[in-house]
Design an enzyme around this catalytic site. Structure first.
Site, PDB file in Angstrom:
ATOM      1  N   TRP A 158       0.818  -1.220   0.000  1.00  0.00           N
ATOM      2  CA  TRP A 158       0.000   0.000   0.000  1.00  0.00           C
ATOM      3  C   TRP A 158       0.842   1.256   0.000  1.00  0.00           C
ATOM      4  O   TRP A 158       0.393   2.298  -0.490  1.00  0.00           O
ATOM      5  CB  TRP A 158      -0.962  -0.013   1.183  1.00  0.00           C
ATOM      6  CG  TRP A 158      -2.091  -0.939   0.925  1.00  0.00           C
ATOM      7  CD1 TRP A 158      -2.316  -2.147   1.507  1.00  0.00           C
ATOM      8  CD2 TRP A 158      -3.148  -0.769  -0.031  1.00  0.00           C
ATOM      9  NE1 TRP A 158      -3.429  -2.737   0.977  1.00  0.00           N
ATOM     10  CE2 TRP A 158      -3.971  -1.909   0.033  1.00  0.00           C
ATOM     11  CE3 TRP A 158      -3.484   0.240  -0.937  1.00  0.00           C
ATOM     12  CZ2 TRP A 158      -5.093  -2.076  -0.764  1.00  0.00           C
ATOM     13  CZ3 TRP A 158      -4.607   0.076  -1.735  1.00  0.00           C
ATOM     14  CH2 TRP A 158      -5.400  -1.072  -1.641  1.00  0.00           C
ATOM     15  N   ASN A 217       3.670   1.593  -1.592  1.00  0.00           N
ATOM     16  CA  ASN A 217       4.573   1.669  -2.739  1.00  0.00           C
ATOM     17  C   ASN A 217       3.918   1.608  -4.098  1.00  0.00           C
ATOM     18  O   ASN A 217       4.573   1.897  -5.084  1.00  0.00           O
ATOM     19  CB  ASN A 217       5.640   0.572  -2.647  1.00  0.00           C
ATOM     20  CG  ASN A 217       6.660   0.897  -1.597  1.00  0.00           C
ATOM     21  OD1 ASN A 217       7.552   1.686  -1.825  1.00  0.00           O
ATOM     22  ND2 ASN A 217       6.508   0.345  -0.409  1.00  0.00           N
ATOM     23  N   TRP A 218       2.650   1.162  -4.166  1.00  0.00           N
ATOM     24  CA  TRP A 218       2.081   1.020  -5.523  1.00  0.00           C
ATOM     25  C   TRP A 218       1.560   2.347  -6.037  1.00  0.00           C
ATOM     26  O   TRP A 218       1.525   2.562  -7.237  1.00  0.00           O
ATOM     27  CB  TRP A 218       1.012  -0.071  -5.541  1.00  0.00           C
ATOM     28  CG  TRP A 218      -0.380   0.376  -5.213  1.00  0.00           C
ATOM     29  CD1 TRP A 218      -0.911   0.541  -3.994  1.00  0.00           C
ATOM     30  CD2 TRP A 218      -1.412   0.688  -6.150  1.00  0.00           C
ATOM     31  NE1 TRP A 218      -2.204   0.946  -4.102  1.00  0.00           N
ATOM     32  CE2 TRP A 218      -2.546   1.045  -5.418  1.00  0.00           C
ATOM     33  CE3 TRP A 218      -1.490   0.702  -7.543  1.00  0.00           C
ATOM     34  CZ2 TRP A 218      -3.740   1.412  -6.010  1.00  0.00           C
ATOM     35  CZ3 TRP A 218      -2.687   1.076  -8.136  1.00  0.00           C
ATOM     36  CH2 TRP A 218      -3.800   1.416  -7.370  1.00  0.00           C
ATOM     37  N   VAL A 235      -0.367   9.253  -3.889  1.00  0.00           N
ATOM     38  CA  VAL A 235      -1.296   9.210  -2.756  1.00  0.00           C
ATOM     39  C   VAL A 235      -0.533   8.911  -1.466  1.00  0.00           C
ATOM     40  O   VAL A 235      -0.777   9.535  -0.432  1.00  0.00           O
ATOM     41  CB  VAL A 235      -2.413   8.174  -2.999  1.00  0.00           C
ATOM     42  CG1 VAL A 235      -3.170   7.875  -1.714  1.00  0.00           C
ATOM     43  CG2 VAL A 235      -3.367   8.674  -4.066  1.00  0.00           C
ATOM     44  N   HIS A 236       0.413   7.988  -1.540  1.00  0.00           N
ATOM     45  CA  HIS A 236       1.172   7.642  -0.336  1.00  0.00           C
ATOM     46  C   HIS A 236       1.937   8.851   0.200  1.00  0.00           C
ATOM     47  O   HIS A 236       1.953   9.122   1.399  1.00  0.00           O
ATOM     48  CB  HIS A 236       2.126   6.504  -0.647  1.00  0.00           C
ATOM     49  CG  HIS A 236       3.043   6.184   0.491  1.00  0.00           C
ATOM     50  ND1 HIS A 236       2.606   5.618   1.662  1.00  0.00           N
ATOM     51  CD2 HIS A 236       4.366   6.386   0.644  1.00  0.00           C
ATOM     52  CE1 HIS A 236       3.615   5.486   2.483  1.00  0.00           C
ATOM     53  NE2 HIS A 236       4.701   5.937   1.896  1.00  0.00           N
ATOM     54  N   TYR A 271      -0.282  11.598   7.992  1.00  0.00           N
ATOM     55  CA  TYR A 271       0.431  10.758   8.957  1.00  0.00           C
ATOM     56  C   TYR A 271       1.395  11.576   9.820  1.00  0.00           C
ATOM     57  O   TYR A 271       1.326  11.528  11.047  1.00  0.00           O
ATOM     58  CB  TYR A 271       1.181   9.676   8.184  1.00  0.00           C
ATOM     59  CG  TYR A 271       1.848   8.623   9.022  1.00  0.00           C
ATOM     60  CD1 TYR A 271       1.107   7.629   9.657  1.00  0.00           C
ATOM     61  CD2 TYR A 271       3.235   8.614   9.166  1.00  0.00           C
ATOM     62  CE1 TYR A 271       1.722   6.654  10.411  1.00  0.00           C
ATOM     63  CE2 TYR A 271       3.858   7.639   9.919  1.00  0.00           C
ATOM     64  CZ  TYR A 271       3.092   6.664  10.534  1.00  0.00           C
ATOM     65  OH  TYR A 271       3.708   5.700  11.279  1.00  0.00           O
ATOM     66  N   HIS A 328     -12.538   5.115  -1.240  1.00  0.00           N
ATOM     67  CA  HIS A 328     -12.852   4.007  -2.154  1.00  0.00           C
ATOM     68  C   HIS A 328     -14.361   3.829  -2.263  1.00  0.00           C
ATOM     69  O   HIS A 328     -14.910   3.671  -3.359  1.00  0.00           O
ATOM     70  CB  HIS A 328     -12.199   2.706  -1.674  1.00  0.00           C
ATOM     71  CG  HIS A 328     -10.795   2.534  -2.136  1.00  0.00           C
ATOM     72  ND1 HIS A 328      -9.718   3.051  -1.469  1.00  0.00           N
ATOM     73  CD2 HIS A 328     -10.266   1.896  -3.208  1.00  0.00           C
ATOM     74  CE1 HIS A 328      -8.598   2.758  -2.103  1.00  0.00           C
ATOM     75  NE2 HIS A 328      -8.903   2.056  -3.164  1.00  0.00           N
ATOM     76  N   TYR A 368     -27.002  -5.693 -10.662  1.00  0.00           N
ATOM     77  CA  TYR A 368     -27.811  -6.508 -11.570  1.00  0.00           C
ATOM     78  C   TYR A 368     -29.163  -6.809 -10.942  1.00  0.00           C
ATOM     79  O   TYR A 368     -30.213  -6.619 -11.551  1.00  0.00           O
ATOM     80  CB  TYR A 368     -27.025  -7.790 -11.854  1.00  0.00           C
ATOM     81  CG  TYR A 368     -27.729  -8.817 -12.689  1.00  0.00           C
ATOM     82  CD1 TYR A 368     -27.731  -8.726 -14.085  1.00  0.00           C
ATOM     83  CD2 TYR A 368     -28.357  -9.902 -12.103  1.00  0.00           C
ATOM     84  CE1 TYR A 368     -28.359  -9.673 -14.852  1.00  0.00           C
ATOM     85  CE2 TYR A 368     -28.983 -10.866 -12.861  1.00  0.00           C
ATOM     86  CZ  TYR A 368     -28.987 -10.748 -14.238  1.00  0.00           C
ATOM     87  OH  TYR A 368     -29.604 -11.687 -14.984  1.00  0.00           O
TER      88      TYR A 368
END
Lengths: 449, 449
Positions: B338, B340-341, B345-346, B354, B379, B441
């Site tokens: 989370w 590093n991807w 955002v991090h 933080y 999200h 659906y």
């Protein structure tokens, strides 16, 4: 004192805030070629996970569609039609005759009761019979199954290569003895090469001392095709290593049988119709569908045979040289693959075929082509004779490696070459398999119905 | 002379024959752990080849079964129901109001015509409206499509984070100015920290000079969420780099749309029945079947968005810091993944959430959990609002990362941890996707019929 501390604190605050204000650095993205980054270790795990998950799904789909097809008892019927009649086993027991013949020929040759020419002639008879006798038996006996026949022929082929090596090495030893004798009579000051070479080895065997039953049977069971008087030996049998390899052997053989029964057989059966109708897009789809299980089974076979089984036998016999394969998975040319995936055969070819040919002044390319020809012959021999069906697909498959090797070596480098080798492996095999199965099916089932 | 030559030749022959006689060396197999071998570079190529071939087959099977479903024109209808009414685009144009509001608030703050408290209040109003106005619009407007709505909300969320960062950095700058002013009045000998930090940069901007339209719009379009007065700039626009990234952008967006239409949509449609019947083994089979295209599309999305698109924009704007992602593919813990991807955002979370929390003495674990909570909120916000359906699957998916992170960090190390991260990615996403699609659906099609 106090104003100084306040000032210090204020400076720290400024620097800290500066640390927050500046947060970007001039740099390239990892995946840009300019970054020079190359650690993709995680990708390997990704592949393992993806393969496991994909195959878990295929497994589940397969189970829902076909139910459980794995049947270990059925495997026995592949080897035996009639439980009172074990033709393949009998054939393998008979092979001892050829081993004895080789040993006694060598004994005669070592003491000089027969000449080198007679020896060569006796070997010629022995080795030719060794190849033709089992194939004739397999072709004539109706009670032998294709799998049993293939197994017996594999054993005989391995024995053929081993005895050929046995002959060559003993001949070289006689040549060395002869040369040494001549040099010794000429000059007494010559140092003994044998002495300096083998002094460190415990219980060192020298030429005529190796012609014993014990020695030849050790060689026959040892996981190598190249004879040597003093094999390197490992210091002791590591029990945990042995048990792990044994467990792997048992597990992977079951896995292979299970995969064939559950995955390959239904896929092959489903592909018979498109192949008879010559429905081209469905043929390719079937071929690609077969490629995956076929390739996985081949990979498992590779590990099972070249790592687990050979290491197991080697550990049991305290055979020291465990180089049964090299890093063929990194091969960037077809030649590299063929000279690294099966080191015992490659070593044999190099020592008993390529180097002697080169020694006689044969061109490098001619010698390589000759190896591929011989290899193609044996591939065909091991497939056609048990199936009793001469189609040359295996022969052509091996021979097609020569133009492929030329093409890959000429046009593809690095990772592209490696990918081409993998593609030829993954695609090439199922084509050959489907060819044989199709022809076998047409011959045995369509003609009967 | 001649006897010597003969003797030399004989020795050479002996040594040559010895070289042939000895051909085994005491050594371990490469795959044994004792060998210490670790070059599996070729495996990567194998994976690529296997994936291409497997997917080629699935592609062919898919084509035979469904025909061609790819329809680029259909994509337009996802964004637009009525070609004369572009609600999502209008929303995005309106977002300029919020940018202007932030800029003018800052200008007032810099000259001191409003107090810090008023400034904070104005920002609170501005940023809260920024989040609620688009969501209210999307929820109330019937002419907006889910895809159009999601796109507009993404833009607004990014803008929210950018303006929050803008506010923070400008506040820090005022603090620094204030501190410096105080220290300068106290002691004239203090060296200028700002001078030494930015001396090498051309046209260095210092605090109130950055409050221009040009500067804020550069930041809004720059591929980062963290504001800085002087972004590192690349020396020039590399045309070939730009063109390659542009080509990748165009190609991969097409590929993603094609894969969704041809592969995901039929799979999801086929999985509706098992999910309604609660047929468990088929549900798992469908879920695993969906996992592959979903994961591939996510990977392509990652490369398309974080490498191609962001690098394209950065190159165009001569934005120097191209660290948009780190080597998350090697991550051995969920936390590493989370952080590093998604580096933009991090970085934002670390700098504006933080570290300020930590500065106020909040516990490390509480701060981390808070980040996951905020992330889970966004999200959910980005999925539920456009679908007009509040199900909390995305929220729970993100929150489940906390126990997962604890479990992986506690029990799994090295490659096992890496594999666990991959599994959670490959399996976790399609579960959430299927949950939403199933509910969507049921809500829209089953209730109507």
């Amino acid at each position: 004192m106090i104003p100084l501390l306040v000032q210090l604190w204020l400076y720290t605050s400024v620097i800290l805030n500066y640390g927050l204000v500046f947060c970007h650095v001039l740099q390239e993205s990892l995946l840009s070629s300019a970054s020079g980054y190359s650690n993709y270790r995680g990708i390997l795990n990704w592949c393992v996970v993806m393969l496991v998950l994909c195959n878990a799904r295929l497994f589940l789909e397969n189970l829902i569609k076909y139910g459980i097809l794995v049947d270990p008892i059925q495997v026995v019927s592949l080897f035996l039609k009639d439980p009172y009649n074990w033709p393949a086993s009998c054939l393998i027991i008979v092979s001892n005759v050829f081993i004895m013949a080789a040993l006694y020929t060598e004994r005669r040759l070592s003491v000089g009761t027969i000449s080198e020419t007679t020896g060569t002639f006796l070997y010629l008879v022995n080795l030719t019979t060794l190849l033709f006798f089992p194939s004739a038996t397999v072709l004539m006996l109706t009670s032998i199954t294709p799998v049993g026949g293939a197994f017996a022929l594999c054993v005989y082929t391995i024995l053929f290569m081993k005895l050929y090596s046995y002959k060559d090495v003993n001949m070289w030893c006689r040549e060395i003895r002869h040369t040494k004798a001549r040099t010794l009579t000429r000059s007494h000051s010559c140092p003994s090469v044998a002495q300096s070479n083998g002094s460190a080895v415990h219980a060192h065997v020298s030429y005529p001392g190796n012609l014993t039953h014990r020695d030849i049977y050790y060689f026959v069971f040892a996981p190598t095709l190249c004879y040597e008087l003093n094999f390197p030996r490992s210091p002791r049998i590591r029990k945990s290593f042995l048990l792990r390899r044994l467990f792997e052997m048992l597990f992977f053989i079951q896995l292979q049988i299970g995969l064939v029964q559950q995955w390959m057989v239904p896929t092959i059966q489903n592909s018979m119709k498109p192949f008879q109708d010559m429905d081209f897009s469905r043929m390719i789809e079937r071929m690609l569908k077969l490629a995956v299980p076929n390739h996985l089974i081949w990979l498992i076979f590779f590990y099972w045979f070249f790592h687990s089984s050979m290491n197991f036998v080697a550990e049991l016999m305290r055979f020291g040289d465990r180089e049964f394969y090299q890093d063929w998975w990194n091969s960037e040319t077809v030649t590299y693959f063929w000279s690294n995936w099966n080191i015992p055969v490659h070593k044999w070819c190099l020592r008993h075929f390529y180097k002697p040919l080169m020694g006689r002044g044969v061109n490098k390319w001619v010698a390589q082509t000759a190896i591929f020809l011989v290899s193609a012959f044996f591939h065909e021999y091991l497939v056609s004779v048990p199936l009793k069906m001469f189609r040359l697909w295996a022969f052509m498959g091996m021979m097609s490696q020569i133009p492929l090797a030329w093409f890959v070596g000429r046009f593809l480098r690095g990772n592209y070459g490696n990918a081409a080798v993998w593609i030829s492996l993954i695609i090439g095999q199922p084509i050959a398999v489907l060819m044989y199965v199709h022809d076998f099916y047409v011959l045995h089932y369509v003609s009967q119905s």
